[in-house]
Scaffold this motif. Structure first.
Motif, PDB file in Angstrom:
ATOM      1  N   ALA A   3      20.182  33.539  40.232  1.00  0.00           N
ATOM      2  CA  ALA A   3      20.746  34.861  40.031  1.00  0.00           C
ATOM      3  C   ALA A   3      22.023  34.938  39.392  1.00  0.00           C
ATOM      4  N   ILE A   4      22.085  35.974  39.002  1.00  0.00           N
ATOM      5  CA  ILE A   4      23.344  36.458  38.141  1.00  0.00           C
ATOM      6  C   ILE A   4      24.344  37.150  39.234  1.00  0.00           C
ATOM      7  N   ILE A   5      25.537  36.714  39.370  1.00  0.00           N
ATOM      8  CA  ILE A   5      26.680  37.583  40.095  1.00  0.00           C
ATOM      9  C   ILE A   5      27.665  37.848  38.983  1.00  0.00           C
ATOM     10  N   THR A   6      28.016  39.118  39.194  1.00  0.00           N
ATOM     11  CA  THR A   6      29.149  39.744  38.461  1.00  0.00           C
ATOM     12  C   THR A   6      30.303  40.201  39.411  1.00  0.00           C
ATOM     13  N   VAL A   7      31.550  39.908  39.039  1.00  0.00           N
ATOM     14  CA  VAL A   7      32.674  40.584  39.840  1.00  0.00           C
ATOM     15  C   VAL A   7      33.702  41.183  39.198  1.00  0.00           C
ATOM     16  N   VAL A   8      34.105  42.272  39.238  1.00  0.00           N
ATOM     17  CA  VAL A   8      34.821  43.000  38.503  1.00  0.00           C
ATOM     18  C   VAL A   8      35.766  43.683  39.486  1.00  0.00           C
ATOM     19  N   GLY A   9      37.076  43.781  39.087  1.00  0.00           N
ATOM     20  CA  GLY A   9      38.055  44.497  39.890  1.00  0.00           C
ATOM     21  C   GLY A   9      39.436  44.208  39.420  1.00  0.00           C
ATOM     22  N   SER A  10      40.463  44.852  40.001  1.00  0.00           N
ATOM     23  CA  SER A  10      41.894  44.466  39.665  1.00  0.00           C
ATOM     24  C   SER A  10      42.083  43.029  40.156  1.00  0.00           C
ATOM     25  N   THR A  36      37.411  36.139  33.182  1.00  0.00           N
ATOM     26  CA  THR A  36      38.497  36.424  32.269  1.00  0.00           C
ATOM     27  C   THR A  36      39.473  37.575  33.078  1.00  0.00           C
ATOM     28  N   ILE A  37      40.492  37.946  32.242  1.00  0.00           N
ATOM     29  CA  ILE A  37      41.271  39.020  32.561  1.00  0.00           C
ATOM     30  C   ILE A  37      41.475  39.843  31.478  1.00  0.00           C
ATOM     31  N   LEU A  38      40.782  41.067  31.738  1.00  0.00           N
ATOM     32  CA  LEU A  38      40.818  42.086  30.689  1.00  0.00           C
ATOM     33  C   LEU A  38      41.616  43.232  31.101  1.00  0.00           C
ATOM     34  N   SER A  39      42.966  43.577  30.501  1.00  0.00           N
ATOM     35  CA  SER A  39      43.903  44.517  30.654  1.00  0.00           C
ATOM     36  C   SER A  39      44.064  44.567  32.180  1.00  0.00           C
ATOM     37  N   GLY A  40      44.525  43.608  32.751  1.00  0.00           N
ATOM     38  CA  GLY A  40      44.784  43.719  34.305  1.00  0.00           C
ATOM     39  C   GLY A  40      43.479  43.629  35.079  1.00  0.00           C
ATOM     40  N   THR A  67      31.892  41.764  51.413  1.00  0.00           N
ATOM     41  CA  THR A  67      32.869  40.870  50.940  1.00  0.00           C
ATOM     42  C   THR A  67      33.815  41.702  49.685  1.00  0.00           C
ATOM     43  N   ALA A  68      32.895  42.412  48.896  1.00  0.00           N
ATOM     44  CA  ALA A  68      33.290  43.134  47.832  1.00  0.00           C
ATOM     45  C   ALA A  68      34.353  44.132  48.472  1.00  0.00           C
ATOM     46  N   GLN A  69      33.741  44.917  49.493  1.00  0.00           N
ATOM     47  CA  GLN A  69      34.620  45.977  50.222  1.00  0.00           C
ATOM     48  C   GLN A  69      35.983  45.426  50.642  1.00  0.00           C
ATOM     49  N   GLU A  70      35.822  44.192  51.157  1.00  0.00           N
ATOM     50  CA  GLU A  70      37.081  43.522  51.979  1.00  0.00           C
ATOM     51  C   GLU A  70      38.147  43.487  50.774  1.00  0.00           C
ATOM     52  N   MET A  71      37.686  42.945  49.637  1.00  0.00           N
ATOM     53  CA  MET A  71      38.457  42.514  48.457  1.00  0.00           C
ATOM     54  C   MET A  71      38.992  43.585  47.635  1.00  0.00           C
ATOM     55  N   GLY A  72      38.111  44.722  47.643  1.00  0.00           N
ATOM     56  CA  GLY A  72      38.452  45.781  46.570  1.00  0.00           C
ATOM     57  C   GLY A  72      37.747  45.713  45.122  1.00  0.00           C
ATOM     58  N   VAL A  73      36.606  44.824  45.048  1.00  0.00           N
ATOM     59  CA  VAL A  73      36.225  44.627  43.912  1.00  0.00           C
ATOM     60  C   VAL A  73      34.605  45.086  43.980  1.00  0.00           C
TER      61      VAL A  73
END
Length: 89
Positions: A3-10, A36-40, A67-73
């Motif tokens: 599977a592919i997992i993507t994670v995006v957020g601050s 990576t980090i893109l513009s924060g 988990t995403a909701q807990e981390m804000g991502v």
């Protein structure tokens, strides 16, 4: 199955650690990872092996959403076959 997992957020401390620990707890192996980090903004893509997992991909989606909701991502999960079909040229 992979599977592919993507994670995006601050960007914040502990995103990789929390996601990796969750996967480890469910016997899901990380086959490949890039981040990576893109513009924060934190951006991560993982290919994971679900062969020995103790949960289904649907359960993984549900639990990772919590988990995403807990981390804000935002975390998205799709089978490698679906991901490859969507990105075929």
């Amino acid at each position: 199955m992979n599977a592919i997992i993507t994670v995006v957020g601050s960007d914040k401390v502990g995103i990789i650690a929390k996601v990796s620990q969750f996967l480890s707890e469910h016997k899901i192996n990380i086959a490949d990872i890039t981040q990576t980090i893109l513009s924060g903004n934190f951006v991560m893509m993982m290919m994971v092996d679900l062969e020995k997992s103790d949960i289904t991909i649907d359960e993984l989606r549900t639990k990772m959403n919590n988990t995403a909701q807990e981390m804000g991502v935002e975390i998205n999960i799709m089978s490698e076959k679906v991901f490859s079909a969507m990105h075929r040229v």
